[in-house]
Write a protein that holds these residues in place. Structure first.
Motif, PDB file in Angstrom:
ATOM      1  N   LEU A   1      -1.740 -18.838  21.711  1.00 36.80           N
ATOM      2  CA  LEU A   1      -3.207 -18.866  21.749  1.00 36.80           C
ATOM      3  C   LEU A   1      -3.748 -19.988  21.142  1.00 36.80           C
ATOM      4  CD1 LEU A   1      -4.105 -15.108  20.538  1.00 36.80           C
ATOM      5  CD2 LEU A   1      -3.607 -16.165  23.001  1.00 36.80           C
ATOM      6  N   LYS A   2      -4.029 -21.048  21.963  1.00 36.56           N
ATOM      7  CA  LYS A   2      -4.765 -22.223  21.628  1.00 36.56           C
ATOM      8  C   LYS A   2      -6.102 -22.164  21.180  1.00 36.56           C
ATOM      9  CE  LYS A   2      -2.529 -25.720  21.219  1.00 36.56           C
ATOM     10  NZ  LYS A   2      -1.567 -26.083  20.399  1.00 36.56           N
ATOM     11  N   VAL A   3      -6.375 -22.173  19.800  1.00 35.09           N
ATOM     12  CA  VAL A   3      -7.676 -21.818  19.254  1.00 35.09           C
ATOM     13  C   VAL A   3      -8.577 -23.082  19.752  1.00 35.09           C
ATOM     14  CG1 VAL A   3      -8.912 -21.155  17.325  1.00 35.09           C
ATOM     15  CG2 VAL A   3      -6.659 -20.174  17.401  1.00 35.09           C
ATOM     16  N   GLU A   4      -9.930 -22.682  19.898  1.00 34.55           N
ATOM     17  CA  GLU A   4     -10.974 -23.845  20.636  1.00 34.55           C
ATOM     18  C   GLU A   4     -11.377 -24.600  19.144  1.00 34.55           C
ATOM     19  OE1 GLU A   4     -14.063 -22.079  22.422  1.00 34.55           O
ATOM     20  OE2 GLU A   4     -13.023 -21.609  24.289  1.00 34.55           O
ATOM     21  N   PRO A   5     -11.283 -25.825  19.287  1.00 36.85           N
ATOM     22  CA  PRO A   5     -11.999 -26.608  18.072  1.00 36.85           C
ATOM     23  C   PRO A   5     -13.342 -25.825  17.450  1.00 36.85           C
ATOM     24  CG  PRO A   5     -11.526 -28.185  19.985  1.00 36.85           C
ATOM     25  CD  PRO A   5     -11.523 -26.379  20.637  1.00 36.85           C
ATOM     26  N   GLY A   6     -13.444 -26.154  16.074  1.00 35.17           N
ATOM     27  CA  GLY A   6     -14.249 -25.492  15.223  1.00 35.17           C
ATOM     28  C   GLY A   6     -14.384 -23.989  15.187  1.00 35.17           C
ATOM     29  N   VAL A   7     -13.353 -23.214  15.530  1.00 36.18           N
ATOM     30  CA  VAL A   7     -13.370 -21.838  15.340  1.00 36.18           C
ATOM     31  C   VAL A   7     -12.154 -21.592  14.093  1.00 36.18           C
ATOM     32  CG1 VAL A   7     -12.503 -19.821  16.354  1.00 36.18           C
ATOM     33  CG2 VAL A   7     -13.758 -21.463  17.749  1.00 36.18           C
ATOM     34  N   ASN A   8     -12.616 -20.758  13.475  1.00 39.08           N
ATOM     35  CA  ASN A   8     -11.933 -20.162  12.154  1.00 39.08           C
ATOM     36  C   ASN A   8     -10.444 -19.592  12.748  1.00 39.08           C
ATOM     37  OD1 ASN A   8     -10.769 -18.338  10.142  1.00 39.08           O
ATOM     38  ND2 ASN A   8     -12.161 -19.341   9.062  1.00 39.08           N
ATOM     39  N   LEU A   9      -9.340 -20.224  12.599  1.00 39.85           N
ATOM     40  CA  LEU A   9      -7.957 -19.779  12.938  1.00 39.85           C
ATOM     41  C   LEU A   9      -7.531 -18.340  12.423  1.00 39.85           C
ATOM     42  CD1 LEU A   9      -5.702 -20.693  14.466  1.00 39.85           C
ATOM     43  CD2 LEU A   9      -4.487 -21.652  12.528  1.00 39.85           C
ATOM     44  N   MET A  10      -8.029 -18.162  11.066  1.00 43.24           N
ATOM     45  CA  MET A  10      -7.483 -16.724  10.696  1.00 43.24           C
ATOM     46  C   MET A  10      -8.211 -15.649  11.408  1.00 43.24           C
ATOM     47  SD  MET A  10      -5.241 -17.576   8.673  1.00 43.24           S
ATOM     48  CE  MET A  10      -4.992 -16.212   7.572  1.00 43.24           C
ATOM     49  N   GLU A  11      -9.638 -15.984  11.670  1.00 38.72           N
ATOM     50  CA  GLU A  11     -10.348 -15.046  12.159  1.00 38.72           C
ATOM     51  C   GLU A  11     -10.034 -14.879  13.442  1.00 38.72           C
ATOM     52  OE1 GLU A  11     -13.413 -12.308  12.588  1.00 38.72           O
ATOM     53  OE2 GLU A  11     -12.881 -13.241  10.851  1.00 38.72           O
ATOM     54  N   VAL A  12      -9.453 -15.790  14.171  1.00 41.19           N
ATOM     55  CA  VAL A  12      -9.099 -15.401  15.391  1.00 41.19           C
ATOM     56  C   VAL A  12      -7.785 -14.524  15.246  1.00 41.19           C
ATOM     57  CG1 VAL A  12      -8.004 -16.604  17.766  1.00 41.19           C
ATOM     58  CG2 VAL A  12      -9.997 -17.442  16.624  1.00 41.19           C
ATOM     59  N   GLU A  13      -7.113 -15.019  14.456  1.00 38.46           N
ATOM     60  CA  GLU A  13      -5.839 -14.220  14.335  1.00 38.46           C
ATOM     61  C   GLU A  13      -6.001 -12.652  13.883  1.00 38.46           C
ATOM     62  OE1 GLU A  13      -2.033 -13.944  11.087  1.00 38.46           O
ATOM     63  OE2 GLU A  13      -3.210 -15.755  11.187  1.00 38.46           O
ATOM     64  N   LYS A  14      -6.984 -12.326  13.222  1.00 37.14           N
ATOM     65  CA  LYS A  14      -7.337 -11.196  12.961  1.00 37.14           C
ATOM     66  C   LYS A  14      -7.859 -10.319  14.216  1.00 37.14           C
ATOM     67  CE  LYS A  14      -8.655 -11.805   8.002  1.00 37.14           C
ATOM     68  NZ  LYS A  14      -9.708 -12.048   6.933  1.00 37.14           N
ATOM     69  N   ARG A  15      -8.834 -11.027  14.912  1.00 37.11           N
ATOM     70  CA  ARG A  15      -9.618 -10.326  16.153  1.00 37.11           C
ATOM     71  C   ARG A  15      -8.357  -9.940  17.073  1.00 37.11           C
ATOM     72  NH1 ARG A  15     -14.197 -13.785  18.062  1.00 37.11           N
ATOM     73  NH2 ARG A  15     -14.146 -12.395  19.702  1.00 37.11           N
ATOM     74  N   ALA A  16      -7.399 -10.894  17.352  1.00 36.07           N
ATOM     75  CA  ALA A  16      -6.180 -10.892  18.285  1.00 36.07           C
ATOM     76  C   ALA A  16      -5.384  -9.659  17.798  1.00 36.07           C
ATOM     77  CB  ALA A  16      -5.433 -11.983  18.273  1.00 36.07           C
ATOM     78  N   ARG A  17      -5.165  -9.421  16.595  1.00 33.57           N
ATOM     79  CA  ARG A  17      -4.201  -8.236  15.909  1.00 33.57           C
ATOM     80  C   ARG A  17      -4.859  -7.052  16.335  1.00 33.57           C
ATOM     81  NH1 ARG A  17      -3.247 -10.334  11.707  1.00 33.57           N
ATOM     82  NH2 ARG A  17      -0.960 -11.005  11.816  1.00 33.57           N
ATOM     83  N   ARG A  18      -6.227  -6.856  16.150  1.00 37.25           N
ATOM     84  CA  ARG A  18      -6.921  -5.775  16.391  1.00 37.25           C
ATOM     85  C   ARG A  18      -6.980  -5.393  17.694  1.00 37.25           C
ATOM     86  NH1 ARG A  18     -10.997  -7.917  12.353  1.00 37.25           N
ATOM     87  NH2 ARG A  18     -12.339  -8.471  14.090  1.00 37.25           N
ATOM     88  N   LEU A  19      -7.255  -6.388  18.404  1.00 39.76           N
ATOM     89  CA  LEU A  19      -7.329  -6.077  20.058  1.00 39.76           C
ATOM     90  C   LEU A  19      -5.928  -5.661  20.568  1.00 39.76           C
ATOM     91  CD1 LEU A  19      -8.877  -8.597  22.575  1.00 39.76           C
ATOM     92  CD2 LEU A  19      -6.765  -7.562  23.183  1.00 39.76           C
ATOM     93  N   LEU A  20      -4.878  -6.263  20.002  1.00 37.10           N
ATOM     94  CA  LEU A  20      -3.480  -5.909  20.494  1.00 37.10           C
ATOM     95  C   LEU A  20      -3.056  -4.628  19.947  1.00 37.10           C
ATOM     96  CD1 LEU A  20      -1.766  -9.314  20.112  1.00 37.10           C
ATOM     97  CD2 LEU A  20      -2.033  -8.068  22.213  1.00 37.10           C
ATOM     98  N   GLU A  21      -3.661  -4.228  18.577  1.00 37.60           N
ATOM     99  CA  GLU A  21      -3.416  -2.709  18.342  1.00 37.60           C
ATOM    100  C   GLU A  21      -4.062  -1.789  19.059  1.00 37.60           C
ATOM    101  OE1 GLU A  21      -4.659  -2.851  14.195  1.00 37.60           O
ATOM    102  OE2 GLU A  21      -2.490  -3.826  13.642  1.00 37.60           O
ATOM    103  N   LEU A  22      -5.304  -1.854  19.550  1.00 35.49           N
ATOM    104  CA  LEU A  22      -5.692  -1.034  20.394  1.00 35.49           C
ATOM    105  C   LEU A  22      -5.013  -0.849  21.560  1.00 35.49           C
ATOM    106  CD1 LEU A  22      -9.753  -2.294  19.733  1.00 35.49           C
ATOM    107  CD2 LEU A  22      -8.629   0.123  19.168  1.00 35.49           C
ATOM    108  N   ARG A  23      -4.674  -2.063  22.427  1.00 39.85           N
ATOM    109  CA  ARG A  23      -3.882  -1.757  23.467  1.00 39.85           C
ATOM    110  C   ARG A  23      -2.506  -1.108  23.392  1.00 39.85           C
ATOM    111  NH1 ARG A  23      -4.857  -4.632  28.391  1.00 39.85           N
ATOM    112  NH2 ARG A  23      -2.714  -4.896  29.562  1.00 39.85           N
ATOM    113  N   TYR A  24      -1.752  -1.492  22.345  1.00 37.84           N
ATOM    114  CA  TYR A  24      -0.379  -1.208  22.376  1.00 37.84           C
ATOM    115  C   TYR A  24      -0.068  -0.226  21.088  1.00 37.84           C
ATOM    116  CZ  TYR A  24       0.264  -5.406  25.705  1.00 37.84           C
ATOM    117  OH  TYR A  24       0.328  -6.101  26.576  1.00 37.84           O
ATOM    118  N   GLY A  25      -0.790  -0.062  20.249  1.00 39.65           N
ATOM    119  CA  GLY A  25      -0.589   0.630  18.912  1.00 39.65           C
ATOM    120  C   GLY A  25      -0.324  -0.312  17.915  1.00 39.65           C
ATOM    121  N   LYS A  26      -0.060   0.212  16.613  1.00 41.25           N
ATOM    122  CA  LYS A  26       0.265  -0.381  15.330  1.00 41.25           C
ATOM    123  C   LYS A  26       1.553  -0.619  15.288  1.00 41.25           C
ATOM    124  CE  LYS A  26      -1.356  -0.143  10.411  1.00 41.25           C
ATOM    125  NZ  LYS A  26      -2.093  -1.229  10.593  1.00 41.25           N
TER     126      LYS A  26
END
Length: 399
Positions: free
Chosen positions: A224-249
């Motif tokens: 995932l190439k993060v867009e300029p000006g976006v908080n990288l750690m926040e994107v990582e947290k959001r991606a982890r939550r999204l993937l847990e919802l889709r595939y499980g913990k």
């Protein structure tokens, strides 16, 4: 007695015995030099590794399936790419494999075989072409037999600058055989990690799907190439939550360079403290040497101390005078140590490519000088107290 008077007397006392003064300074010079150099080298190494990571990975979050015994790994497909686009990122999928090819010396060369989308250099700024072009989106979607090599693969297979337009025969894992035409060569990764790069051949992902049917329809990793000006750690947290919802913990690994950099910073801070502590042992030895020299100085100047006290100098003034000499010794040694450390560090930057930046922070300098002054105060207290306790009459009788 004023501060300037004490300072002047201290200078006169030190210059009266230059050889002894120089020998007294050596321990402090070596100690401050060691502490300053080791701490700064740690900071420079940290910067070099972090900068190299940024050059290789940039602002990216990497997603891969977690592999557990007895559990089928999750499948990354085109639908997941659509889901991930709700985040402020550009998802880049990869199909990972391996291959061998005959190198220019007739030996088999092991290569990383990577399938991905077209026009990768437009999606990933860290991909820079040395020659030729990257295959386009149409070529990737149609699975055409084209490939882009990294510099190490080109040099091994064809020789430096000789790969463009050449046909390459690959024996991929699972017995698949591919014939591809080299359309481009990418520059090697910069920095520290560039030296560890293996030979890599990048082809359209659908070409790998065609020759390795068991991989068809799925990806092994998504960047995932993060867009300029976006908080990288926040994107990582959001991606982890999204993937847990889709595939499980705990079914998917989500990692970013920034998380590794933070862990690395914690390790290097501890390492710097350890190295600084080792260097500080030299300061301890230097401080003991200064205390011995100051005790000798008190003995030699017993009559002078008695005369000063007979003329009205108080015990506090005598004590301050000898403390001034001890502190002046250690601070002078500290300044010389810092200057020597700066010269050595600059030489290291010029001589060693890994150290990309000269770093000697004001905090490190202040710490070195502060510690050296504290050593002077600590080890100067006893000699100064000895001088202050002298009885003026007995001191004047001293031979």
């Amino acid at each position: 007695m004023r501060f300037l008077d004490n300072f002047k007397i201290a200078l006169e006392a030190l210059f009266a015995h230059p050889t002894r003064t120089l020998l007294s300074l050596l321990g402090v010079i070596i100690g401050v030099f060691a502490v300053t150099t080791l701490i700064s080298l740690g900071e420079m190494a940290t910067y070099g590794i972090q900068h190299s990571l940024e050059q290789v990975a940039g602002r990216s979050v990497y997603i891969q399936p977690q592999f557990k015994p007895g559990v089928d790994p999750v499948r990354f497909d085109a639908d997941l790419l659509k889901v991930l686009r709700v985040l402020p990122v550009q998802p880049i999928p990869y199909v990972l494999s391996s291959a061998t090819a005959e190198d220019r010396h007739g030996r088999l060369a092991k290569l990383d075989l990577v399938g991905t989308v077209g026009d990768l250099q437009a999606l990933d700024a860290s991909v820079e072409l040395a020659r030729g072009r990257f295959f386009g989106s149409r070529e990737a979607d149609q699975g055409l037999p084209v490939a882009v090599l990294n510099a190490k693969a080109e040099e091994a297979l064809f020789g430096d600058g000789e790969g463009l337009g050449r046909e390459l025969r690959l024996s991929a894992s699972g017995g698949a055989r591919l014939r591809v035409v080299v359309t481009g060569v990418v520059l090697p990764a910069g920095g520290f990690f560039g030296g560890f790069e293996s030979g890599r051949v990048t082809v359209p992902y659908k070409l790998l799907w065609e020759h390795q049917p068991w991989k068809r329809g799925r990806f092994d990793m998504i960047e995932l190439k993060v867009e300029p000006g976006v908080n990288l750690m926040e994107v990582e947290k959001r991606a982890r939550r999204l993937l847990e919802l889709r595939y499980g913990k705990d079914r998917v690994s989500v990692q970013s360079v920034q998380a590794f950099q933070q862990a690395l910073s914690g390790i290097t801070v501890g390492l710097q403290a350890l190295l600084g502590g080792i260097g500080a042992l030299s300061l301890l030895v230097g401080g003991i040497g200064i205390m011995n020299i100051m005790l000798v100085s008190v003995t030699e100047r017993t009559r002078e101390i008695g005369l000063r006290k007979a003329l009205g100098a108080t015990s506090a003034q005598v004590r301050a005078q000898f403390l001034m000499e001890a502190v002046l010794l250690t601070v002078t040694g500290g300044l010389i140590g810092v200057v020597l450390a700066a010269a050595v560090l600059y030489g290291v930057v010029l001589a060693v490519p890994f150290f990309e930046a000269f770093i000697l922070s004001p905090l490190t300098i202040a710490l070195a000088l502060g510690v050296s002054a504290s050593v002077g105060l600590f080890f100067g207290v006893w000699p100064a107290a000895q001088a202050a306790r002298l009885d003026p009459i007995e001191a004047l009788r001293y031979e």
